[in-house]
Design a protein around this motif. Structure first.
Motif, short mmCIF file in Angstrom:
data_model
loop_
_atom_site.label_atom_id
_atom_site.label_comp_id
_atom_site.label_asym_id
_atom_site.label_seq_id
_atom_site.Cartn_x
_atom_site.Cartn_y
_atom_site.Cartn_z
N ARG A 157 0.71 -1.47 -0.05
CA ARG A 157 -0.12 -0.17 -0.04
C ARG A 157 0.75 1.30 -0.01
O ARG A 157 0.26 2.34 -0.40
CB ARG A 157 -0.85 0.00 1.32
N HIS A 158 2.19 1.36 0.47
CA HIS A 158 3.05 2.31 0.48
C HIS A 158 3.77 2.57 -0.71
O HIS A 158 4.44 3.35 -0.88
CB HIS A 158 4.07 2.36 1.64
N HIS A 159 3.68 1.62 -1.76
CA HIS A 159 4.55 1.53 -3.01
C HIS A 159 3.72 2.67 -3.90
O HIS A 159 4.59 2.56 -4.97
CB HIS A 159 4.79 0.10 -3.35
N GLY A 160 2.51 2.90 -4.02
CA GLY A 160 2.06 3.68 -4.73
C GLY A 160 1.03 2.98 -5.80
O GLY A 160 1.29 1.81 -6.02
N GLU A 161 0.18 3.71 -6.40
CA GLU A 161 -0.80 3.24 -7.40
C GLU A 161 -0.41 2.62 -8.65
O GLU A 161 -0.79 1.31 -8.96
CB GLU A 161 -1.88 4.14 -7.60
N LYS A 162 0.73 3.18 -8.95
CA LYS A 162 1.52 2.38 -10.34
C LYS A 162 2.19 1.17 -9.84
O LYS A 162 1.85 0.22 -10.85
CB LYS A 162 2.41 3.43 -10.84
N VAL A 192 0.53 -3.24 -11.38
CA VAL A 192 1.12 -4.30 -11.89
C VAL A 192 0.55 -5.84 -11.86
O VAL A 192 0.83 -6.65 -12.40
CB VAL A 192 2.91 -4.47 -11.84
N PHE A 193 -0.31 -5.77 -10.61
CA PHE A 193 -0.77 -6.92 -10.21
C PHE A 193 -2.51 -7.14 -11.05
O PHE A 193 -3.03 -8.28 -10.60
CB PHE A 193 -0.93 -7.01 -8.61
N HIS A 237 12.68 -2.52 -13.04
CA HIS A 237 11.80 -3.13 -14.30
C HIS A 237 11.00 -4.34 -13.73
O HIS A 237 11.61 -5.36 -13.25
CB HIS A 237 12.86 -3.73 -15.44
N ILE A 238 9.84 -4.39 -14.27
CA ILE A 238 8.92 -5.37 -13.64
C ILE A 238 8.01 -6.11 -14.78
O ILE A 238 7.51 -5.63 -15.80
CB ILE A 238 7.72 -4.62 -12.81
N ASP A 239 8.12 -7.46 -14.80
CA ASP A 239 7.33 -8.19 -15.60
C ASP A 239 6.35 -9.00 -14.91
O ASP A 239 6.75 -9.54 -13.81
CB ASP A 239 8.40 -9.26 -16.09
N THR A 240 4.96 -8.86 -15.39
CA THR A 240 4.03 -9.76 -14.75
C THR A 240 3.55 -10.82 -15.64
O THR A 240 3.10 -10.42 -16.80
CB THR A 240 3.06 -8.77 -14.32
N LEU A 241 3.64 -12.09 -15.29
CA LEU A 241 3.38 -13.26 -15.88
C LEU A 241 1.93 -13.89 -15.26
O LEU A 241 1.94 -14.17 -14.04
CB LEU A 241 4.34 -14.14 -15.96
#
Length: 380
Positions: A67-72, A76-77, A102-106
């Protein structure tokens, strides 16, 4: 499976939870989310990057854990219904520090093709970004060093001439009286003029003082540039092939600076034709880019491909008597107007070079206002 492989295969099939355990602890952060968006597991690297504790996070929903990491970051989930892979680069604030990730969501699917969770792969690119930034700074300092060396070279010669004449004059003083020959004064004034030219070109290259005017007729500016170029260089043996499109839209530009840029390019073209030749000047609208194009060509030997990448570098020139600031200054002026310059080394006839100047038809600020206005109309 790597992110690249997942991109090719679009989906990841998970037969057993043990399938990923052997490679779970890696230097890449891995977060395993179940179908209800609850944190099922994450490795040590993910704990480090995200600043969370595995023991306190497993079993909780992602909105609670992050929750503290921001809406953006939370986005990613949430993949679209038919989306199986998402890639994004984000700036995250973790424990009062910013990191670049860099984030990849699979999307994970079972053997029957049903969605049963997500794997989020996170790579901390902060060190890479810092290294790139350092390389950029180093390159900038090297460019500044080359620029300073070029300035020193082009200023030192006239200063040496002036200094030499002054020393001779000082040695011939008698009772503070000395008759100065006209030729000496003219030589010294020429050298001072040379220094002034270097300084002027450097000011234009460093930061052109752009004073935009509305409703500028670019064809008229081209005509004025032609007159000025031939007045300075002569060019009696140079023929002009002029094809200026009528009814071009007026531009919001600094006409004097644009004229200077065109003159610099024309001078370069004429100097490439020391004997006879044809200087071609054309203008038209590129409707696809919404830009006005000015093409200046010559029938000289053309630009050697080896030096093409360096033609816009300050003080780079193949002519010993030139400073090498003409094209760099033109490039900088056009860039300050939101445009760009493209060089075609050899024209269709096999000789000469063509330089295309692209200028935006609509000022960027006006373009944004027009978009906002259209959005307001759409809402009504």
């Amino acid at each position: 499976m790597s992110a690249a492989e997942a991109l090719d295969n679009k989906i990841v099939y998970l037969h057993r939870e043990d399938d990923y355990q052997d490679s779970f602890e890696t230097t890449t952060g891995i977060i395993f989310i179940d179908s209800e968006l609850r944190l099922k597991n994450l490795n040590r690297e993910a704990e480090k990057i995200c600043g969370v504790d595995r023991g306190k996070s497993v079993g909780r929903r992602v909105e609670e854990v992050f929750r503290h990491h921001g809406e953006k970051f939370l986005q990613v989930f949430y993949l679209d219904e038919y989306e199986d892979l998402s890639t994004v680069n984000l700036k995250l604030k973790v424990k009062d520090q910013f990191i670049y990730a860099h984030i990849d969501t699979l999307r994970l699917r079972g053997t029957a093709g049903e969605a049963n969770g997500l794997i989020v792969i996170i790579q901390d690119l902060s060190a890479v970004r810092a290294a790139i930034k350092q390389i950029q700074i180093t390159q900038m300092l090297m460019s500044l060093g080359e620029l300073a060396a070029g300035v020193a070279h082009h200023v030192r010669t006239p200063l040496t001439t002036i200094s030499g004449y002054l020393q001779v004059m000082l040695g011939r003083l008698e009772d503070d009286r000395y008759t100065v020959g006209r030729d000496v004064l003219e030589m010294m004034l020429d050298e001072v003029s040379c220094i002034n030219k270097v300084v002027k070109e450097l000011v234009l290259f460093a930061k052109p003082p752009v004073n935009k005017e509305a409703d500028i007729d670019i064809n008229r500016t081209i005509e004025e540039a032609l007159l000025l170029t031939f007045k300075e260089l002569g060019g009696e043996k140079i023929a002009i092939d002029k094809q200026l499109a009528p009814n071009l839209p007026a531009l919001n530009v600094d006409s004097n600076l644009i004229k200077q840029a065109i003159v610099n390019i024309m001078q370069n073209a004429i100097e490439a034709m020391p004997g006879e030749g044809v200087l071609s000047v054309k203008s038209w609208i590129n409707s696809e880019l919404s830009m006005l194009v000015i093409a200046i060509g010559d029938t000289g030997p053309g630009v050697v491909p080896e030096i093409l990448p360096r033609v816009f570098e300050p003080f780079y020139t193949t002519k010993l008597e030139h400073m090498g600031l003409g094209l760099p200054v033109a490039h900088r002026i056009i860039g300050e107007h939101g445009g760009f310059i493209n060089i075609n080394p050899v024209n269709t006839a096999g000789t000469g070079a063509h330089i295309h100047i692209y200028l935006p038809i609509v000022d960027e600020r006006h373009r944004r206002l027009r978009v906002v206005h259209q959005q307001i109309l759409n809402l009504q």
